[in-house]
Enzyme design. Structure first.
Site, PDB file in Angstrom:
ATOM      1  CG  ASP A  78      -1.990   0.994   1.267  1.00  0.00           C
ATOM      2  OD1 ASP A  78      -1.698   2.186   1.071  1.00  0.00           O
ATOM      3  OD2 ASP A  78      -3.146   0.603   1.464  1.00  0.00           O
ATOM      4  CB  CYS A 107       1.435 -17.971  17.155  1.00  0.00           C
ATOM      5  SG  CYS A 107       0.132 -17.514  16.013  1.00  0.00           S
TER       6      CYS A 107
END
Length: 417
Positions: free
Chosen positions: A285, A354
């Site tokens: 972006d 994770c």
């Protein structure tokens, strides 16, 4: 006290939906409870516990459910409920069902085949055994099948660990300091925190100790420019903001408006005014490009398989696929490479997941270093020493539930030369 027979029906209904694995189990449960407002908090607790128990032990329960009579889904439901509250607490059982549950309860689970005992899907079990061996895999799997403890992070803008600990004791809520994270408290039982003055005032946030450590190794300082690149609902963002003592500028980037919306009330509670949530369309972006080369520290808590969080989200192991992980790897390297452009000379880039899998962790770190000669790896042991965290690690942070009582976390720290 016996539970009303209707509990079995409710559990079976929500379980049927969850076992389709079309979305996260916690979302399906919340939706079901909203649609059934007459269920009391005790009943909701029992249904949730039975469902999560079943997701944790699905391999074993599926095997048990092949014996006995009646519809398989009812037998699976009864196994989950019996493990959660005991056979004697269940109302509405037939004599035959009571006998069957009692008989199944006496089976020695340690004598079952290793794959079944692990309660992992075949592909994941094979992958972990190939890497760590069967004994270590079973040790990890057993830890993953225990419910996670409840960890809190003390917000230093509002209080300190000693005062929070004393206030919790008065509630009375028992807790102990987390062994590694300096601002963490581990709650002994799982009370409702939402109504506590401590929670409402923003003095505490719920955050796993591993997640607290990931935020800490960023090493954010007062007055710096920091970016949390995949901020989500902002647990680590809030930890970073407090570490910066509410000074400097902290950008919370995310592609999900819904996730960033969850950060707003948490920011208000925390008393932090240095956080700037920014919605981005993708990792390239224009809003990202404008900050190129200007940022002191960037945290990339990358989208990943989530296999390190099975204590909290046991459905993930059944929903995740090897194909999805390959797709994820391409996304992980793209996001990390894009985030790297923000880092100024001498600045720090932290990559975390994770996940327990090498292909989402060490392999991504190695690939990044191979294609970015302007970055070098800062060994984790040096980072932990700098942060005064008493943990034995080599080049990377690797937290595991059976060794560290945290979720499974990985992190690598890079420095721009």
């Amino acid at each position: 006290m016996r539970l009303p027979p209707a509990i079995i029906g409710h559990t079976e209904e929500v379980l049927r939906e969850i076992l389709r694995f079309t979305g996260p189990a916690d979302g399906t449960l919340s939706h079901y409870f909203r649609e059934h407002p007459k269920l009391g908090s005790r009943e909701r607790g029992v249904v949730a516990e039975a469902v999560y128990g079943l997701l944790r032990n699905k391999s074993i329960y599926t095997s048990f459910a092949e014996s006995g009579n009646g519809p398989t889904m009812r037998r699976m439901t009864l196994l989950g409920l019996a493990d959660a509250v005991g056979v004697d607490s269940l109302g509405g059982l037939s004599e035959e069902e009571t006998e069957w549950l009692t008989r199944v309860g006496e089976i020695d689970r340690t004598l079952m085949p290793a794959l079944m005992r692990s309660n992992l899907p075949q592909w994941l079990f094979d992958k972990l055994v190939a890497r760590d061996g069967e004994a270590a895999t079973l040790e990890l799997a057993f830890a993953m099948n225990q419910p996670a403890p409840l960890d809190l992070r003390v917000n230093t803008i509002k209080s300190n660990r000693e005062d929070v600990s004393a206030a919790l004791a008065e509630a009375p809520i028992l807790c102990e300091p987390t062994p590694y994270a300096p601002l963490g408290l581990r709650v002994i039982k799982k009370p409702a925190l939402q109504n506590l003055p401590l929670f409402k005032s923003g003095a505490i946030e719920v955050q796993d100790e591993g997640s607290q450590l990931l935020a800490q190794i960023v090493g954010a300082k007062r007055g710096e420019m920091v970016v949390d690149f995949c901020a989500g609902a902002g647990g680590k963002t809030l930890a970073l903001g407090a570490t910066m003592r509410n000074t400097g500028r902290l950008y919370a980037f995310d592609i999900s408006e819904k996730r960033l919306a969850k950060l707003k009330p948490r920011m208000a509670r925390s008393g932090l005014s240095n956080i700037h949530p920014v919605l981005i369309a993708h990792e390239n972006d224009g809003k990202v490009k404008r900050l190129a080369g200007k940022i002191d520290r960037v945290l990339v808590d990358a989208p990943c398989s989530g296999l390190g969080t099975l204590r909290r989200n046991p459905d993930v192991k059944w929903r995740q696929t090897p194909e999805a992980i390959v797709e994820m790897n391409a996304k992980q390297i793209a996001i990390l490479s894009s985030a790297a452009r923000l880092v100024k000379s001498g600045g720090r880039l932290v990559y975390g997941t994770c996940s327990l899998l090498d292909e989402e962790n060490e392999a991504i770190a190695a690939q990044f270093l191979a294609s970015h000669e302007d970055f070098s790896l800062l060994p984790m042991k040096d980072v932990l020493a700098e942060q005064k965290i008493d943990l034995e690690m080599g080049d990377y942070l690797k937290l595991l539930p059976h060794r560290h009582q945290t979720d499974g976390f990985f992190a690598a720290v890079f420095v721009r030369k």
